[in-house]
Design an enzyme around this catalytic site. Structure first.
Site, mmCIF file in Angstrom:
data_model
loop_
_atom_site.group_PDB
_atom_site.id
_atom_site.type_symbol
_atom_site.label_atom_id
_atom_site.label_comp_id
_atom_site.label_asym_id
_atom_site.label_seq_id
_atom_site.Cartn_x
_atom_site.Cartn_y
_atom_site.Cartn_z
ATOM 1 N N SER A 66 3.348 -5.376 7.531
ATOM 2 C CA SER A 66 3.278 -5.309 8.742
ATOM 3 C C SER A 66 3.060 -6.590 9.501
ATOM 4 O O SER A 66 3.867 -6.952 10.638
ATOM 5 C CB SER A 66 1.797 -4.773 9.088
ATOM 6 O OG SER A 66 0.673 -5.403 8.643
ATOM 7 N N LYS B 56 4.148 -6.981 -3.330
ATOM 8 C CA LYS B 56 4.061 -6.970 -1.843
ATOM 9 C C LYS B 56 2.939 -8.050 -1.600
ATOM 10 O O LYS B 56 2.042 -8.511 -2.241
ATOM 11 C CB LYS B 56 2.819 -5.940 -1.585
ATOM 12 C CG LYS B 56 2.336 -5.396 -0.175
ATOM 13 C CD LYS B 56 1.466 -4.305 -0.088
ATOM 14 C CE LYS B 56 0.771 -4.054 1.177
ATOM 15 N NZ LYS B 56 -0.149 -2.884 1.416
ATOM 16 N N ARG C 85 -4.225 -3.397 8.823
ATOM 17 C CA ARG C 85 -5.702 -3.193 8.920
ATOM 18 C C ARG C 85 -6.015 -2.996 10.487
ATOM 19 O O ARG C 85 -7.000 -2.212 10.347
ATOM 20 C CB ARG C 85 -6.421 -4.634 8.416
ATOM 21 C CG ARG C 85 -6.277 -4.728 7.028
ATOM 22 C CD ARG C 85 -6.809 -5.674 6.301
ATOM 23 N NE ARG C 85 -6.466 -5.888 5.028
ATOM 24 C CZ ARG C 85 -6.706 -7.000 4.166
ATOM 25 N NH1 ARG C 85 -7.163 -8.136 4.856
ATOM 26 N NH2 ARG C 85 -6.341 -7.005 2.920
ATOM 27 N N LYS D 24 -10.729 -9.605 -0.274
ATOM 28 C CA LYS D 24 -10.291 -8.888 -1.538
ATOM 29 C C LYS D 24 -9.605 -9.975 -2.541
ATOM 30 O O LYS D 24 -8.790 -9.555 -3.181
ATOM 31 C CB LYS D 24 -8.998 -8.085 -1.001
ATOM 32 C CG LYS D 24 -9.728 -7.059 0.189
ATOM 33 C CD LYS D 24 -8.497 -5.922 0.473
ATOM 34 C CE LYS D 24 -9.183 -5.013 1.328
ATOM 35 N NZ LYS D 24 -8.248 -3.771 1.698
ATOM 36 N N LYS E 255 0.259 -7.465 -5.888
ATOM 37 C CA LYS E 255 -0.045 -7.126 -4.546
ATOM 38 C C LYS E 255 -1.083 -8.627 -4.286
ATOM 39 O O LYS E 255 -2.203 -8.775 -4.852
ATOM 40 C CB LYS E 255 -0.954 -5.993 -4.337
ATOM 41 C CG LYS E 255 -1.350 -5.801 -2.841
ATOM 42 C CD LYS E 255 -1.971 -4.517 -2.401
ATOM 43 C CE LYS E 255 -2.546 -4.391 -0.997
ATOM 44 N NZ LYS E 255 -3.508 -3.357 -0.994
ATOM 45 N N TYR F 185 8.644 -1.170 7.883
ATOM 46 C CA TYR F 185 8.550 -0.530 9.041
ATOM 47 C C TYR F 185 9.812 -0.405 9.862
ATOM 48 O O TYR F 185 9.862 0.292 11.142
ATOM 49 C CB TYR F 185 7.368 -1.166 9.971
ATOM 50 C CG TYR F 185 6.018 -1.293 9.135
ATOM 51 C CD1 TYR F 185 5.375 0.051 9.164
ATOM 52 C CD2 TYR F 185 5.668 -2.178 8.311
ATOM 53 C CE1 TYR F 185 4.144 0.262 8.324
ATOM 54 C CE2 TYR F 185 4.558 -2.005 7.565
ATOM 55 C CZ TYR F 185 3.508 -0.717 7.685
ATOM 56 O OH TYR F 185 2.566 -0.685 6.685
ATOM 57 N N GLU G 30 0.735 -9.093 -14.980
ATOM 58 C CA GLU G 30 0.609 -7.573 -14.458
ATOM 59 C C GLU G 30 1.567 -6.710 -14.809
ATOM 60 O O GLU G 30 1.614 -5.356 -14.937
ATOM 61 C CB GLU G 30 0.138 -7.957 -12.919
ATOM 62 C CG GLU G 30 -1.121 -8.627 -12.461
ATOM 63 C CD GLU G 30 -2.207 -7.649 -12.564
ATOM 64 O OE1 GLU G 30 -1.991 -6.599 -13.032
ATOM 65 O OE2 GLU G 30 -3.361 -8.201 -12.189
#
Length: 330
Positions: free
Chosen positions: A279, A253, A210, A222, A200, A318, A238
């Protein structure tokens, strides 16, 4: 010697029937996981301004939306909660409240649609007064990795008890997959799957999400836990850790700007690989289509096909409901 070409790839493109016959990647509704935004209240929907066509739903109306999607052949959903500041605190206590909006709604969806698959979000930010995915040290502002793990595990356990089929740890804390797996197994939830957000990235493409959930960090960013967009080899590290810790599926992502990462992950694992068409990727297509700069429908299907071609076995998108309607038309 003839100067005319011997090899003619165009022969495999000369009719629709032949093009369909040799098509390498295909989309079906089985590929889609549909993210949904849950909000407080009753009998209301509210469009997300930065995501045309996408709405926040109250718990009663999200049931209606899922019913429509099931009719279109979509059977996997990922609800995300948008909560008022009144229930948020620095330790995300609301995340394990069985009477809270999110867990109550998850349980209700499973009662009304027992055959659908629900993937729940395991991260602190929707419940945190700080807006981060981990516990924030009050003095230094550091995100405390190990202090976060127990909170995530209790959140995951509460979601499993509510009826979640797949847990999606989206926090990027070190060691969280193994920690959650151990707690689930110790509490008779060995059957609940973990779809780890393996790679991510600290991406600019999350902005509309958000906005939809009002979950942006109150201070800082972040970047100390989400991945650097410049790195691909790090994703494979990872991946190796998530495999060791017991992940059942892995995710990249965002998707569209990270097709190379999806492909690299797919080449290195036998686990199912998913990708999150986020998004901002959705919003770009919709905005360009509204201006008449792109054919929105064709672009949508091309975007989804590119993610599938890169190696994704499933796609959180979406576009799911709209794409399912296109696939139904044939």
């Amino acid at each position: 010697m003839s100067l005319l070409p011997t090899h003619r790839p165009r022969r495999n493109r000369k009719s629709q029937v032949i093009r369909d016959m040799v098509q390498e990647a295909r989309l079906t509704t089985h590929d889609f996981i549909y993210p949904l935004f849950l909000m407080e209240g009753q009998n209301r929907t509210l469009e997300v301004k930065s995501m045309p066509g996408i709405h926040r739903f109250t718990a009663d109306r999200i049931i209606d939306e899922i019913g429509q999607c099931v009719e279109l052949g979509i059977n996997a959903f990922a609800p995300f909660p948008g909560l008022s500041d009144a229930v948020k605190d620095r330790l995300a206590r609301e995340s394990a409240n069985p009477d809270g909006l999110y867990l109550r709604t998850v349980a209700d969806i499973k009662r009304q649609f027992p055959d659908v698959v629900l993937m729940t979000d395991v991260a602190m930010d929707p419940y945190s007064s700080d807006g981060h995915d981990g516990v924030v040290d009050a003095e230094s502002g550091e995100i405390l990795n190990d202090a976060t793990l127990e909170i995530l595990a209790q959140m995951a356990l509460a979601q499993a008890r509510a009826g979640a089929d797949i847990l999606g740890p989206s926090d990027m804390m070190d060691g969280r997959v193994g920690y959650i797996r151990e707690v689930l197994d110790q509490n008779a939830f060995a059957h609940v799957s973990i779809m780890s957000y393996t790679a991510k990235y600290a991406s600019a493409f999350y902005g509309p999400f958000r906005d939809a959930l009002d979950s942006a960090p109150k201070r800082g960013d972040k970047k100390t836990y989400q991945m650097n967009p410049a790195n691909k080899r790090e994703a494979l590290r990872e991946l190796a850790l998530d495999e060791q810790e017991g992940a059942d599926m892995v995710m990249v992502k965002p998707a569209l700007s990270y097709l190379d990462v999806i492909h690299a992950v797919k080449e290195k694992t036998n686990l199912p690989v998913t990708a999150y068409n986020v998004s901002g990727e959705y919003a770009m297509v919709k905005a360009a289509a509204q201006q008449g700069w792109l054919d929105g429908e064709r672009t949508m299907m091309e975007v989804l096909l590119s993610i599938k071609r890169a190696g994704a076995d499933a796609i959180l998108t979406y576009f799911a409901k709209e794409a399912a309607a296109v696939l139904r038309r044939g």
